[in-house]
Scaffold this motif. Structure first.
Motif, PDB file in Angstrom:
ATOM      1  N   PRO A 116       0.832  -1.210   0.000  1.00 45.71           N
ATOM      2  CA  PRO A 116       0.000   0.000   0.000  1.00 45.71           C
ATOM      3  C   PRO A 116       0.869   1.262   0.000  1.00 45.71           C
ATOM      4  CG  PRO A 116      -0.759  -1.574   1.666  1.00 45.71           C
ATOM      5  CD  PRO A 116       0.557  -2.078   1.155  1.00 45.71           C
ATOM      6  N   GLY A 117       0.485   2.219  -0.813  1.00 49.03           N
ATOM      7  CA  GLY A 117       1.219   3.481  -0.870  1.00 49.03           C
ATOM      8  C   GLY A 117       2.399   3.464  -1.815  1.00 49.03           C
ATOM      9  N   PHE A 118       2.674   2.340  -2.457  1.00 50.84           N
ATOM     10  CA  PHE A 118       3.782   2.207  -3.414  1.00 50.84           C
ATOM     11  C   PHE A 118       3.587   3.263  -4.518  1.00 50.84           C
ATOM     12  CE2 PHE A 118       6.018  -1.389  -6.118  1.00 50.84           C
ATOM     13  CZ  PHE A 118       6.938  -0.470  -6.597  1.00 50.84           C
ATOM     14  N   VAL A 141      11.321  12.800  -5.430  1.00 55.42           N
ATOM     15  CA  VAL A 141      11.400  11.487  -4.764  1.00 55.42           C
ATOM     16  C   VAL A 141      11.352  11.666  -3.243  1.00 55.42           C
ATOM     17  CG1 VAL A 141      12.929   9.504  -4.316  1.00 55.42           C
ATOM     18  CG2 VAL A 141      12.633  10.357  -6.666  1.00 55.42           C
ATOM     19  N   PHE A 142      12.125  12.624  -2.743  1.00 53.56           N
ATOM     20  CA  PHE A 142      12.183  12.803  -1.287  1.00 53.56           C
ATOM     21  C   PHE A 142      10.893  13.434  -0.750  1.00 53.56           C
ATOM     22  CE2 PHE A 142      16.929  12.917  -2.208  1.00 53.56           C
ATOM     23  CZ  PHE A 142      17.087  11.579  -1.904  1.00 53.56           C
ATOM     24  N   ALA A 143      10.231  14.236  -1.569  1.00 59.33           N
ATOM     25  CA  ALA A 143       8.917  14.757  -1.148  1.00 59.33           C
ATOM     26  C   ALA A 143       7.925  13.604  -1.003  1.00 59.33           C
ATOM     27  CB  ALA A 143       8.408  15.785  -2.162  1.00 59.33           C
ATOM     28  N   VAL A 144       7.974  12.668  -1.936  1.00 63.52           N
ATOM     29  CA  VAL A 144       7.079  11.506  -1.854  1.00 63.52           C
ATOM     30  C   VAL A 144       7.409  10.687  -0.608  1.00 63.52           C
ATOM     31  CG1 VAL A 144       6.368   9.350  -2.970  1.00 63.52           C
ATOM     32  CG2 VAL A 144       6.669  11.428  -4.350  1.00 63.52           C
ATOM     33  N   GLU A 145       8.696  10.437  -0.388  1.00 64.68           N
ATOM     34  CA  GLU A 145       9.086   9.693   0.826  1.00 64.68           C
ATOM     35  C   GLU A 145       8.546  10.371   2.079  1.00 64.68           C
ATOM     36  OE1 GLU A 145      13.177   8.187   1.563  1.00 64.68           O
ATOM     37  OE2 GLU A 145      13.109   9.285   3.465  1.00 64.68           O
ATOM     38  N   SER A 146       8.770  11.669   2.156  1.00 60.68           N
ATOM     39  CA  SER A 146       8.369  12.424   3.341  1.00 60.68           C
ATOM     40  C   SER A 146       6.854  12.350   3.565  1.00 60.68           C
ATOM     41  CB  SER A 146       8.831  13.873   3.163  1.00 60.68           C
ATOM     42  OG  SER A 146       8.376  14.672   4.222  1.00 60.68           O
ATOM     43  N   LEU A 147       6.092  12.493   2.484  1.00 56.62           N
ATOM     44  CA  LEU A 147       4.631  12.501   2.623  1.00 56.62           C
ATOM     45  C   LEU A 147       4.077  11.111   2.902  1.00 56.62           C
ATOM     46  CD1 LEU A 147       3.888  15.158  -0.114  1.00 56.62           C
ATOM     47  CD2 LEU A 147       3.758  15.445   2.377  1.00 56.62           C
ATOM     48  N   LEU A 148       4.729  10.082   2.381  1.00 57.65           N
ATOM     49  CA  LEU A 148       4.305   8.717   2.723  1.00 57.65           C
ATOM     50  C   LEU A 148       4.549   8.452   4.205  1.00 57.65           C
ATOM     51  CD1 LEU A 148       5.551   6.723  -0.423  1.00 57.65           C
ATOM     52  CD2 LEU A 148       3.162   7.110   0.268  1.00 57.65           C
ATOM     53  N   ARG A 149       5.678   8.918   4.711  1.00 56.42           N
ATOM     54  CA  ARG A 149       5.957   8.739   6.141  1.00 56.42           C
ATOM     55  C   ARG A 149       4.916   9.464   6.988  1.00 56.42           C
ATOM     56  NH1 ARG A 149      12.134  10.070   7.438  1.00 56.42           N
ATOM     57  NH2 ARG A 149      11.582   9.053   9.411  1.00 56.42           N
ATOM     58  N   GLN A 150       4.486  10.622   6.460  1.00 58.83           N
ATOM     59  CA  GLN A 150       3.560  11.460   7.227  1.00 58.83           C
ATOM     60  C   GLN A 150       2.120  10.964   7.152  1.00 58.83           C
ATOM     61  OE1 GLN A 150       4.199  15.541   6.114  1.00 58.83           O
ATOM     62  NE2 GLN A 150       2.301  16.254   7.087  1.00 58.83           N
ATOM     63  N   ILE A 186      -3.570   4.586   2.942  1.00 57.84           N
ATOM     64  CA  ILE A 186      -3.072   5.886   2.486  1.00 57.84           C
ATOM     65  C   ILE A 186      -4.056   6.348   1.409  1.00 57.84           C
ATOM     66  CG2 ILE A 186      -1.429   4.617   1.005  1.00 57.84           C
ATOM     67  CD1 ILE A 186      -0.761   8.144   2.221  1.00 57.84           C
ATOM     68  N   ASP A 187      -4.576   7.531   1.587  1.00 60.25           N
ATOM     69  CA  ASP A 187      -5.602   8.061   0.697  1.00 60.25           C
ATOM     70  C   ASP A 187      -4.929   8.820  -0.452  1.00 60.25           C
ATOM     71  OD1 ASP A 187      -7.569   9.830  -0.427  1.00 60.25           O
ATOM     72  OD2 ASP A 187      -8.822   9.420   1.321  1.00 60.25           O
TER      73      ASP A 187
END
Lengths: 164, 164
Positions: free
Chosen positions: B51-53, B80-89, B148-149
């Motif tokens: 999920p969230g991939f 890429v790092f924005a995506v990482e950060s938002l997935l973590r959040q 993750i929505d």
């Protein structure tokens, strides 16, 4: 995490460092280092299966790329891309593809895999973590065994990263 | 490669684009895009298993990160790092680890996998390309199914990357 970011060498008092192999050991043959990160060449079975396989390892124990600040990330990626560029330049024959990955599920200490790939390697086109798709004998009898000299790579990295 | 770098949409006259799925298709549910790159959420079996991939895909057909110039690389990695950060959040619960990878052995068109991982997912701690190490039933009965929505992710990416 803050206490881990502040230091670049393992502290005996740090619980994460005490159990982290990348805090305890170089992780391969050292090719280049500054105070923030180091480049090592992977040895052993992995190094034999994937010639030129390097890792770029953040010196301090940080878990995710987004635990670094933007400047730290930019510096680390500039080293990763320097390694990619020099592997493309100095591997003989030139790799068919470069694979980059930051996983860290087992060792959650930021490190990048930089892996030259050739169409006749044991796993191509699968990732190196998948099952091999060529028999050992077919892989062992690849037409041209790729070569990359650590001394050449060390010198080229020193030159490329001198001003970084 | 120059002709591929110049255009951001597939040209019928371009041999690489004609056979490249990332030139022909979005590659997932579109979450964000600019003229240089796009963020998609991976669907199908892969999306259900992880999920969230997400993938961050360079718009034009370029093979390696070091075929991009430094500014292009920096822009792509910032996404890429924005995506990482938002997935973590925004993933619930928060991922235990984020995996990043640019492989492209089958589809040599620069794209990054950004994969939230949880200790109870089907493959953890192995990479998602390795064999699963949990039975389907054990994986299916994970204690908390991560959520993750896409709408939340789309909005957050738009906000985060508005000034990039």
């Amino acid at each position: 995490m803050e206490q881990h970011r502040e230091h670049h060498k393992p502290r005996e008092s740090c619980a994460s460092c005490a159990s982290c192999e990348l805090c305890a050991e170089a992780g391969g043959e050292l090719l280049w280092a500054d105070e923030h990160c180091r480049v090592v060449r992977v040895g052993g079975d992995e190094g034999r299966a994937f010639p030129g396989f390097c890792r770029v390892i953040w010196q301090s124990h940080v878990r995710e790329m987004t635990d670094l600040d933007a400047g730290q990330r930019a510096h680390l990626m500039s080293v990763v891309f320097a390694v990619e560029s020099l592997l493309r330049q100095h591997c003989q024959p030139a790799p068919d593809k470069i694979n980059l990955a930051s996983l860290g599920n087992l060792t959650p200490h930021v490190h990048w895999h930089v892996i030259p790939r050739w169409q006749d390697d044991s796993h191509f086109p699968a990732p190196i973590w998948a099952a091999a798709n060529k028999t050992a004998s077919r892989h062992a009898h690849r037409q041209i065994q790729p070569t990359i000299d650590s001394a050449v790579l060390r010198q080229a990295l020193g030159k490329r990263l001198a001003s970084s």
